[in-house]
Enzyme design. Structure first.
Site, PDB file in Angstrom:
ATOM      1  N   GLY A 166       0.800  -1.214   0.000  1.00 39.10           N
ATOM      2  CA  GLY A 166       0.000   0.000   0.000  1.00 39.10           C
ATOM      3  C   GLY A 166       0.835   1.267   0.000  1.00 39.10           C
ATOM      4  N   SER A 167       1.926   1.273   0.770  1.00 42.26           N
ATOM      5  CA  SER A 167       2.745   2.484   0.867  1.00 42.26           C
ATOM      6  C   SER A 167       3.310   2.862  -0.500  1.00 42.26           C
ATOM      7  CB  SER A 167       3.904   2.273   1.846  1.00 42.26           C
ATOM      8  OG  SER A 167       3.403   1.969   3.132  1.00 42.26           O
ATOM      9  N   ASN A 205      -7.857   3.785   8.709  1.00 41.09           N
ATOM     10  CA  ASN A 205      -7.268   2.604   9.338  1.00 41.09           C
ATOM     11  C   ASN A 205      -7.309   2.642  10.859  1.00 41.09           C
ATOM     12  OD1 ASN A 205      -5.410   4.725   8.473  1.00 41.09           O
ATOM     13  ND2 ASN A 205      -3.862   3.581   9.593  1.00 41.09           N
ATOM     14  N   GLN A 239      -7.716  -0.282   3.476  1.00 36.72           N
ATOM     15  CA  GLN A 239      -8.596  -0.901   4.480  1.00 36.72           C
ATOM     16  C   GLN A 239      -9.941  -1.329   3.895  1.00 36.72           C
ATOM     17  OE1 GLN A 239      -7.954  -1.739   7.633  1.00 36.72           O
ATOM     18  NE2 GLN A 239      -5.914  -0.848   7.712  1.00 36.72           N
ATOM     19  N   HIS A 260      -1.694  -7.781   2.478  1.00 42.22           N
ATOM     20  CA  HIS A 260      -1.661  -8.302   3.857  1.00 42.22           C
ATOM     21  C   HIS A 260      -2.801  -7.772   4.724  1.00 42.22           C
ATOM     22  CE1 HIS A 260       0.208  -5.025   6.397  1.00 42.22           C
ATOM     23  NE2 HIS A 260       0.562  -4.572   5.214  1.00 42.22           N
ATOM     24  N   THR A 320      12.018  -7.558 -10.809  1.00 45.04           N
ATOM     25  CA  THR A 320      11.425  -8.856 -11.130  1.00 45.04           C
ATOM     26  C   THR A 320      10.216  -9.123 -10.234  1.00 45.04           C
ATOM     27  OG1 THR A 320      13.599  -9.624 -11.780  1.00 45.04           O
ATOM     28  CG2 THR A 320      11.938 -11.321 -11.353  1.00 45.04           C
ATOM     29  N   CYS A 358       2.068   2.206  13.104  1.00 46.57           N
ATOM     30  CA  CYS A 358       3.186   3.091  12.760  1.00 46.57           C
ATOM     31  C   CYS A 358       3.455   4.105  13.867  1.00 46.57           C
ATOM     32  CB  CYS A 358       2.906   3.828  11.474  1.00 46.57           C
ATOM     33  SG  CYS A 358       2.004   2.837  10.295  1.00 46.57           S
TER      34      CYS A 358
HETATM   35  C1  LIG Z   1      -1.561  -0.628   6.048  1.00 47.19           C
HETATM   36  C2  LIG Z   1      -1.943   0.605   5.319  1.00 47.19           C
HETATM   37  C3  LIG Z   1      -1.087   1.185   4.367  1.00 47.19           C
HETATM   38  C4  LIG Z   1       0.295   0.635   4.100  1.00 47.19           C
HETATM   39  O1  LIG Z   1       0.250  -0.574   3.392  1.00 47.19           O
HETATM   40  P1  LIG Z   1       1.576  -1.477   3.376  1.00 47.19           P
HETATM   41  O2  LIG Z   1       1.225  -2.595   2.427  1.00 47.19           O
HETATM   42  O3  LIG Z   1       1.780  -1.953   4.764  1.00 47.19           O
HETATM   43  O4  LIG Z   1       2.665  -0.628   2.853  1.00 47.19           O
HETATM   44  C5  LIG Z   1      -1.504   2.309   3.710  1.00 47.19           C
HETATM   45  N1  LIG Z   1      -2.718   2.857   3.950  1.00 47.19           N
HETATM   46  C6  LIG Z   1      -3.573   2.335   4.847  1.00 47.19           C
HETATM   47  C7  LIG Z   1      -4.885   2.970   5.054  1.00 47.19           C
HETATM   48  C8  LIG Z   1      -3.204   1.202   5.565  1.00 47.19           C
HETATM   49  O5  LIG Z   1      -4.057   0.703   6.467  1.00 47.19           O
END
Ligand SMILES: *Cc1c(COP(=O)(O)O)cnc(C)c1O
Length: 394
Positions: free
Chosen positions: A69-70, A150, A178, A200, A236, A323
């Site tokens: 997500g990041s 989140n 989320q 995840h 890759t 975080c």
């Molecule tokens: C967990 C989360 C992220 C980050 O995702 P990662 O796959 O851990 O980098 C970004 N935005 C929200 C709202 C999240 O809950």
């Protein structure tokens, strides 16, 4: 042990794990190679792309796989900013309670000459579409508002915000990490140009996610290198993990309605139970929330101590986002919805999943009430509140 921190991460589902393990053996080739092993990996990669796209109403070519997500948030925002800059548009609209992957990218862009307007998220944790409309200027190149928060779980009026952006000709990105796999998300019906998701958070593997970019929205690559992902993301591809993500998403979408009904019921029970604790309050609107996502503030206590004591009693929870654990600053999300520092410090986030039972929820309520009372017993703030030297807020 009761695991009630599913917004931080989820364990892999058996089916996703099976996909991953079997592909580690059968699809270890490089998806860019021309011989059989490579072509097998390529086929698995493209099948996963078609599946993921289909599950959010997108076309396969609109999906780029990322490390999570990041990265997807960074790439979406950087891409829209680059497109804007070429047209002399350097203003971005967002909200104060976005994930740090969004907020920190915006901070970096401010140093590069962009200006950012953060719309209010109000006491109920909901962005108002008319306020987004009012914040959009002639030089706005992007609106980025998360699908669901989140920390407090509130679901934003994404479809309406998307419609406003479409009408005004401004790109719309949503961090849907989320939401995807938890509530219905359709990029076409929701008027979304760019969307971030992470495996995840829906029982797929960590380190894998995707970015949806509507056809015609040019992405900037964050990583220089090979021509993977049509030149949008060098490196890759981790085919077994990507295929496992597709399996996890298919499963999550398949059981979404049943799961949603169950978790809404459990969540309601938890909210009612914790609400019985004196001087407590639910954070965020009660109705517009992710199923099974509950965040409370308890006056006169420290969230960190509450977590440690709950952990001793076999309950895994969090005080907000993973975080921010380890820092003493209260959650930026709770401050954004207007909680004062003292109150924001005493927060507890519980995010449930299907494996949590009614009896588990009873245990969470009982143990939390007990631990809150215990901590208040030697809290100087609580003593001042009881002695009338300080006013109760909740
Ligand atoms: C967990 C989360 C992220 C980050 O995702 P990662 O796959 O851990 O980098 C970004 N935005 C929200 C709202 C999240 O809950």
């Amino acid at each position: 042990m009761i695991y009630a921190d599913n917004a931080a991460t989820t364990p892999m589902s058996p089916a996703a794990r099976e996909t991953m393990v079997s592909l580690l053996d059968t699809c270890w080739g490089n998806a860019s190679s021309l011989y059989l092993h490579g072509q097998r990996a390529r086929e698995a990669l493209e099948n996963a792309r078609a599946e993921v796209a289909n599950l959010i109403g997108a076309q396969p070519r609109e999906i780029v796989f990322t490390s999570g997500g990041s990265e997807a948030d960074n790439q979406a925002i950087r891409s829209a900013a680059a497109l804007g800059k070429r047209q002399g548009k350097t203003h971005i609209v967002s909200s104060a309670f976005e994930h740090h992957a969004v907020l920190h990218t915006l901070k970096a862009l401010e140093k590069e000459g962009f200006t950012v307007t953060l719309v209010d998220v109000h006491h109920d944790g909901l962005v108002r579409p008319d306020e987004v409309a009012a914040a959009i200027r002639d030089d706005t190149c992007l609106v980025t508002i998360m699908y669901a928060n989140n920390e407090i779980g509130t679901i934003q009026p994404i479809r309406e915000i998307g419609a406003i952006c479409r009408e005004k000709g401004v790109l719309f990105h949503t961090d849907a990490v989320q939401a995807v796999g938890h509530i219905p998300v359709d990029v076409v019906e929701d008027n979304i140009d760019l969307l971030s998701a992470s495996a995840h958070k829906f029982h797929g593997p960590k380190g894998t996610g995707f970015l949806y970019a509507r056809r015609g929205v040019a992405l900037t690559s964050l990583i220089a290198g090979g021509a993977q992902e049509k030149g949008k993301r060098a490196g890759t591809e981790n085919v077994p993990a990507i295929a496992a993500m597709a399996t996890a998403l298919r499963e999550a979408v398949g059981k979404m309605e049943v799961r949603r009904a169950y978790l809404t019921r459990l969540g309601d029970k938890l909210i009612d139970g914790l609400g019985q604790i004196p001087h407590s309050a639910l954070n965020g609107d009660r109705d517009h929330r992710l199923p099974g996502s509950v965040n409370f503030c308890f006056e006169g206590i420290e969230g960190e101590s509450l977590l440690l004591l709950l952990d001793d009693r076999g309950i895994c929870a969090s005080s907000g986002s993973a975080c921010t654990s380890g820092s003493l600053d209260p959650s930026h999300v709770l401050l954004a919805i207007g909680r004062v520092h003292d109150v924001a410090h005493g927060s507890l986030r519980l995010t449930l999943d299907e494996d949590v039972t009614e009896a588990d929820v009873d245990a969470i309520i009982r143990e939390t009430a007990d631990v809150v009372a215990y901590l208040r017993g030697f809290s100087p703030i609580w003593r001042d509140l009881m002695a009338g030297k300080k006013q109760f807020i909740l």
